[in-house]
Motif scaffolding. Structure first.
Motif, PDB file in Angstrom:
ATOM      1  N   THR A 215       6.322   9.751   4.672  1.00 55.82           N
ATOM      2  CA  THR A 215       4.884   9.890   4.415  1.00 55.82           C
ATOM      3  C   THR A 215       4.159   8.594   4.773  1.00 55.82           C
ATOM      4  O   THR A 215       3.124   8.613   5.437  1.00 55.82           O
ATOM      5  CB  THR A 215       4.633  10.212   2.926  1.00 55.82           C
ATOM      6  OG1 THR A 215       5.420  11.336   2.566  1.00 55.82           O
ATOM      7  CG2 THR A 215       3.170  10.515   2.681  1.00 55.82           C
ATOM      8  N   LYS A 219       1.297   7.948   7.686  1.00 58.25           N
ATOM      9  CA  LYS A 219      -0.041   7.431   7.423  1.00 58.25           C
ATOM     10  C   LYS A 219      -0.433   6.383   8.445  1.00 58.25           C
ATOM     11  O   LYS A 219      -1.571   5.938   8.485  1.00 58.25           O
ATOM     12  CB  LYS A 219      -0.082   6.775   6.044  1.00 58.25           C
ATOM     13  CG  LYS A 219      -0.036   7.750   4.887  1.00 58.25           C
ATOM     14  CD  LYS A 219      -0.591   7.099   3.665  1.00 58.25           C
ATOM     15  CE  LYS A 219       0.298   6.774   2.592  1.00 58.25           C
ATOM     16  NZ  LYS A 219      -0.196   6.238   1.393  1.00 58.25           N
ATOM     17  N   LEU A 221       1.095   3.355   8.611  1.00 59.83           N
ATOM     18  CA  LEU A 221       1.326   2.005   8.097  1.00 59.83           C
ATOM     19  C   LEU A 221       2.297   1.252   9.007  1.00 59.83           C
ATOM     20  O   LEU A 221       3.167   1.852   9.622  1.00 59.83           O
ATOM     21  CB  LEU A 221       1.909   2.065   6.686  1.00 59.83           C
ATOM     22  CG  LEU A 221       0.991   2.677   5.621  1.00 59.83           C
ATOM     23  CD1 LEU A 221       1.732   2.767   4.293  1.00 59.83           C
ATOM     24  CD2 LEU A 221      -0.263   1.849   5.461  1.00 59.83           C
ATOM     25  N   GLN A 225       4.355  -3.109   5.848  1.00 60.73           N
ATOM     26  CA  GLN A 225       3.896  -2.382   4.665  1.00 60.73           C
ATOM     27  C   GLN A 225       4.882  -1.303   4.245  1.00 60.73           C
ATOM     28  O   GLN A 225       5.116  -1.099   3.059  1.00 60.73           O
ATOM     29  CB  GLN A 225       2.538  -1.732   4.942  1.00 60.73           C
ATOM     30  CG  GLN A 225       1.380  -2.626   4.540  1.00 60.73           C
ATOM     31  CD  GLN A 225       0.061  -1.990   4.930  1.00 60.73           C
ATOM     32  OE1 GLN A 225      -0.157  -1.659   6.093  1.00 60.73           O
ATOM     33  NE2 GLN A 225      -0.798  -1.799   3.965  1.00 60.73           N
ATOM     34  N   HIS A 230       6.337   0.125   0.230  1.00 60.31           N
ATOM     35  CA  HIS A 230       6.915   1.419  -0.104  1.00 60.31           C
ATOM     36  C   HIS A 230       8.421   1.330  -0.276  1.00 60.31           C
ATOM     37  O   HIS A 230       8.981   1.992  -1.131  1.00 60.31           O
ATOM     38  CB  HIS A 230       6.537   2.454   0.958  1.00 60.31           C
ATOM     39  CG  HIS A 230       5.079   2.781   0.926  1.00 60.31           C
ATOM     40  ND1 HIS A 230       4.566   3.839   0.220  1.00 60.31           N
ATOM     41  CD2 HIS A 230       4.004   2.158   1.467  1.00 60.31           C
ATOM     42  CE1 HIS A 230       3.242   3.876   0.351  1.00 60.31           C
ATOM     43  NE2 HIS A 230       2.881   2.857   1.111  1.00 60.31           N
TER      44      HIS A 230
ATOM     45  N   ARG B 114      -4.137   4.713  -5.202  1.00 63.03           N
ATOM     46  CA  ARG B 114      -3.709   3.630  -4.330  1.00 63.03           C
ATOM     47  C   ARG B 114      -3.155   4.156  -3.013  1.00 63.03           C
ATOM     48  O   ARG B 114      -3.409   3.614  -1.942  1.00 63.03           O
ATOM     49  CB  ARG B 114      -2.648   2.821  -5.092  1.00 63.03           C
ATOM     50  CG  ARG B 114      -1.918   1.809  -4.302  1.00 63.03           C
ATOM     51  CD  ARG B 114      -2.780   0.586  -4.057  1.00 63.03           C
ATOM     52  NE  ARG B 114      -2.150  -0.243  -3.051  1.00 63.03           N
ATOM     53  CZ  ARG B 114      -1.125  -1.048  -3.294  1.00 63.03           C
ATOM     54  NH1 ARG B 114      -0.656  -1.155  -4.515  1.00 63.03           N
ATOM     55  NH2 ARG B 114      -0.593  -1.749  -2.323  1.00 63.03           N
ATOM     56  N   GLN B 115      -2.399   5.259  -3.102  1.00 59.68           N
ATOM     57  CA  GLN B 115      -1.772   5.799  -1.896  1.00 59.68           C
ATOM     58  C   GLN B 115      -2.800   6.391  -0.938  1.00 59.68           C
ATOM     59  O   GLN B 115      -2.574   6.440   0.267  1.00 59.68           O
ATOM     60  CB  GLN B 115      -0.712   6.833  -2.274  1.00 59.68           C
ATOM     61  CG  GLN B 115       0.448   6.193  -2.999  1.00 59.68           C
ATOM     62  CD  GLN B 115       1.593   7.143  -3.282  1.00 59.68           C
ATOM     63  OE1 GLN B 115       2.137   7.769  -2.399  1.00 59.68           O
ATOM     64  NE2 GLN B 115       1.962   7.261  -4.546  1.00 59.68           N
ATOM     65  N   ILE B 116      -3.928   6.856  -1.492  1.00 57.19           N
ATOM     66  CA  ILE B 116      -4.993   7.337  -0.604  1.00 57.19           C
ATOM     67  C   ILE B 116      -5.788   6.147  -0.064  1.00 57.19           C
ATOM     68  O   ILE B 116      -6.099   6.075   1.117  1.00 57.19           O
ATOM     69  CB  ILE B 116      -5.913   8.333  -1.339  1.00 57.19           C
ATOM     70  CG1 ILE B 116      -5.088   9.504  -1.877  1.00 57.19           C
ATOM     71  CG2 ILE B 116      -7.007   8.847  -0.420  1.00 57.19           C
ATOM     72  CD1 ILE B 116      -5.860  10.451  -2.756  1.00 57.19           C
ATOM     73  N   GLU B 118      -4.863   3.237   0.545  1.00 53.12           N
ATOM     74  CA  GLU B 118      -4.096   2.537   1.560  1.00 53.12           C
ATOM     75  C   GLU B 118      -4.415   3.038   2.969  1.00 53.12           C
ATOM     76  O   GLU B 118      -4.641   2.245   3.883  1.00 53.12           O
ATOM     77  CB  GLU B 118      -2.633   2.797   1.231  1.00 53.12           C
ATOM     78  CG  GLU B 118      -1.648   1.941   1.888  1.00 53.12           C
ATOM     79  CD  GLU B 118      -0.267   2.251   1.350  1.00 53.12           C
ATOM     80  OE1 GLU B 118       0.427   1.309   0.961  1.00 53.12           O
ATOM     81  OE2 GLU B 118       0.117   3.444   1.300  1.00 53.12           O
ATOM     82  N   VAL B 119      -4.439   4.358   3.105  1.00 56.12           N
ATOM     83  CA  VAL B 119      -4.633   4.918   4.440  1.00 56.12           C
ATOM     84  C   VAL B 119      -6.082   4.754   4.888  1.00 56.12           C
ATOM     85  O   VAL B 119      -6.371   4.476   6.052  1.00 56.12           O
ATOM     86  CB  VAL B 119      -4.121   6.385   4.499  1.00 56.12           C
ATOM     87  CG1 VAL B 119      -4.924   7.302   3.634  1.00 56.12           C
ATOM     88  CG2 VAL B 119      -4.087   6.895   5.914  1.00 56.12           C
ATOM     89  N   MET B 167      -1.475  15.067  -1.469  1.00 58.82           N
ATOM     90  CA  MET B 167      -0.989  14.922  -0.090  1.00 58.82           C
ATOM     91  C   MET B 167      -2.070  15.361   0.905  1.00 58.82           C
ATOM     92  O   MET B 167      -2.278  14.721   1.934  1.00 58.82           O
ATOM     93  CB  MET B 167       0.258  15.790   0.131  1.00 58.82           C
ATOM     94  CG  MET B 167       1.557  15.236  -0.408  1.00 58.82           C
ATOM     95  SD  MET B 167       2.050  13.683   0.360  1.00 58.82           S
ATOM     96  CE  MET B 167       2.462  14.236   2.021  1.00 58.82           C
ATOM     97  N   MET B 170      -4.772  12.853   1.088  1.00 56.34           N
ATOM     98  CA  MET B 170      -4.318  11.697   1.844  1.00 56.34           C
ATOM     99  C   MET B 170      -4.365  11.984   3.348  1.00 56.34           C
ATOM    100  O   MET B 170      -4.850  11.168   4.131  1.00 56.34           O
ATOM    101  CB  MET B 170      -2.874  11.410   1.429  1.00 56.34           C
ATOM    102  CG  MET B 170      -2.468   9.994   1.460  1.00 56.34           C
ATOM    103  SD  MET B 170      -1.102   9.757   0.322  1.00 56.34           S
ATOM    104  CE  MET B 170       0.209  10.475   1.231  1.00 56.34           C
TER     105      MET B 170
END
Lengths: 313, 327
Positions: A215, A219, A221, A225, A230, B114-116, B118-119, B167, B170
């Motif tokens: 995942t 994205k 990354l 990162q 992660h 945070r995970q959203i 980030e992108v 998901m 995101m």
């Protein structure tokens, strides 16, 4: 949070009690009469009898134990047989070099091993991975004294860039302090570094196969990162656990390293005490290092709370 | 068709080096998807539908996987020719991807907000505050109640359906041109599944995102897709608009899939009400039969099937690779 800390702290009491029992019995289970051991080889029968009475060794074992624990609780670790100095004072005097050596070794090992382990996992199967792992096996197979003497030969005697042995306290300046500790820390830290690098690699390998890594890559990354935020964050718990378990390795290694490099720390104190059969000192050293081990591992247990939100005690 | 394709895959070949030899997971697959359109990709496990999607993202694990040839055109630009840095600017930004397992596809140690963030922060160069606001906004868009609070929670505190919404949030947070959804509802129970599909459809209507929906579930295809690609053993065997496919499936494999789908309205199979199945097993991708790969399991197979059947257009937009499809 405070309640958790207090509860975990409370849980260390039984552990320390068991250690105390073992340490106490050590004197009584070792061959012969404790009073005779303490009195030493040249003591007469009368001396021994007198000593037995004055130390309370003629009283029942349980009573002696309670008495001993009571003294411990007050910070009284007894008095050295050899030079009549309180054991607590002796340990306090020898504490600084050992703490300095241990902390420096750990810092060195962690800051070397974790990046190497991550790198090996990221480049798994390539020559980078193979080289790092081969070095780890080699480092893990070399005893501390061997590495120590080899380093001294090369750095101190051939190139003359580092001192052969000895210790300079931090109060006399950072540079001489670090110069004196460099070789001992490296020779003591290599095994630890190897252990930790291998552990980091295998944990990271497992984590890098997880769905959330895919995942993270989907994205967009970057490698850094993905690996650090992660990957490493998820691998942190086993790695930190290994750091904690490795403390035991260090405590053992410190005795050797301090002897090789003539550092006046706890390790040397232990060797001296063993040679002189200075039982109260031996007992004190064991108690203090056990306590240090238990406390470090308590800290590590507590760090899980910060590292993984799913963990609740 | 007036729209030019947003994403176009041409003759894509992806192989895996295994102990048993080279596995041709994707063997010359072509398909495209237009703006605002949903392309369904169906097939059994191991037919190459997910590997095709991962190839588009260039996320096929290498080694052992390797994209051997073909083109993946995003608005005419071949993604297979980009360097890694340029490819990273495509992932998550111009192509979003949703995976099958919402339970394991989110990072357990970071908050969902945070995970959203980030992108968004990565691709849109937003400062932290705005990225955080955008994350909450996305959570609201995917209809998560109390998005402010949820953004501060960790994946294990959310249900499966909620995690899949995260998901989606995101994957869509950078307004991608293409959304690849790889079995987005397979791990969810039926009611949640319907909600998630509805959500994807709603967002598509608003944003015009092209969607590639990968599934093994013909029910999901019937409900969601505009056009369908059927894959078998690394090849496209049939492609058709969704109604044409269900009304008049041409390839025996597609027909086999359809009759083996349980229905509420029609009696099941022959007399005793058993669900029919396609006999045999999917061939190993490293030991494929010559000619038509479906022939060993095909009730209609003839001598000619030893040669590979070409893809032939039988009706507008309806192609199939079968010697006997026209009969």
């Amino acid at each position: 949070m405070l309640r958790i800390v207090l509860r975990r702290l409370g849980a260390t009491i039984p552990v320390m009690l068991v250690v105390a029992v073992v340490v106490f019995l050590m004197l009584h289970l070792s061959a012969g009469d404790p009073a005779a051991i303490i009195a030493g080889d040249n003591a007469t029968e009368e001396d021994i009898a007198l000593l037995r009475k004055s130390l309370g060794l003629d009283r029942p074992l349980a009573e002696q134990f309670v008495q001993w624990i009571w003294q411990l609780a007050q910070g009284d670790l007894g008095v050295s047989i050899f030079n009549r100095v309180p054991v607590a004072t002796m340990i306090a005097q020898r504490m600084e070099p050992t703490i300095a050596l241990t902390v420096l070794t750990m810092t060195l090992a962690v800051s070397l091993a974790v990046p190497l382990g991550v790198l090996a996992a990221w480049r798994v199967g390539t020559w980078v991975d193979h080289t790092i792992m081969a070095l780890a096996v080699a480092a893990f197979s070399c005893p501390v004294f061997l590495i120590g003497y080899a380093l001294v030969q090369q750095f101190a005697r051939t190139w003359k860039v580092l001192p052969v042995q000895g210790y300079t306290p931090l109060s006399e300046g950072l540079v001489p302090f670090l110069l004196h500790l460099a070789l001992p820390a490296i020779s003591l830290g290599l095994i630890y570094t190897a252990l930790l690098a291998r552990m980091t690699r295998s944990t990271m390998l497992e984590v890098l196969g997880e769905d959330y890594i895919r995942t993270a890559r989907a994205k967009g990354l970057g490698v850094r990162q993905v690996l650090l935020q992660h990957g490493l964050r998820n691998a942190a718990v086993p790695i930190v656990t290994t750091i904690g378990l490795g403390i035991a390795l260090l405590i053992g290694g410190v005795v050797v390293a301090e002897s090789v490099f003539a550092i006046p720390g706890i390790g040397r104190l232990t060797v001296e005490a063993l040679q002189q059969r200075d039982y109260p000192v031996i007992q004190g050293v064991i108690l203090v290092s056990s306590l240090a081990y238990v406390l470090v591992n308590l800290l590590i247990d507590l760090s899980y709370l910060l590292l993984d939100p799913r963990i609740r005690y | 068709m007036t729209d030019s394709p947003v994403l176009q895959i041409e003759d894509l070949r992806t192989q895996f080096l295994t102990h048993g030899g080279i596995a041709k997971a994707v063997d010359g697959v072509s398909y495209h998807v237009n703006r605002g359109e949903t392309l369904g990709v169906v097939g059994e496990s191991g037919c190459g539908k997910s590997v095709t999607a991962l190839s588009v993202m260039r996320l096929v694990p290498d080694p052992p996987g390797r994209i051997v040839s073909g083109r993946v055109l995003l608005h005419g630009q071949d993604l297979l020719e980009l360097d890694e840095a340029a490819m990273r600017r495509v992932r998550g930004n111009r192509i979003g991807m949703i995976f099958q397992e919402p339970m394991t596809s989110l990072n357990p140690v970071l908050t969902v907000g945070r995970q959203i963030e980030e992108v968004v922060a990565l691709h849109q160069n937003l400062p932290a505050r705005q990225a955080a606001e955008r994350a909450v906004e996305m959570l609201r868009l995917v209809q998560i109640p109390e998005p402010q609070r949820r953004a501060r929670e960790y994946p294990h505190q959310l249900s499966g359906g909620m995690r899949q919404r995260v998901m989606i949030a995101m994957a869509l947070s950078c307004n991608p041109e293409v959304l690849i959804a790889d079995e987005p509802t397979t791990a969810l129970d039926v009611t949640i599944q319907a909600q998630i599909l509805e959500l994807i459809r709603e967002i598509q209507q608003r944003t015009g995102t092209a969607i590639v929906l990968i599934t093994h579930d013909l029910g999901v295809i019937a409900e969601t897709a505009d056009r369908v690609v059927v894959m078998y053993a690394g090849k496209k065997v049939e492609e058709a608009p969704v109604t044409a496919l269900f009304d008049a499936p041409l390839h025996p494999y597609t027909r086999g899939l359809m009759v083996s789908m349980p229905r509420l309205d029609s009696p099941l199979g022959p007399e005793r009400g058993e669900l029919p199945e396609i006999p045999g097993m999917v061939p190993s991708l490293s030991a494929l039969p010559e000619g038509c790969r479906f022939a060993p399991r095909c009730p209609l197979a003839v001598q000619q099937c030893r040669e590979e059947p070409p893809l032939i257009e039988y009706a507008p937009g309806h192609v199939a690779a079968c010697w006997r499809a026209g009969e």
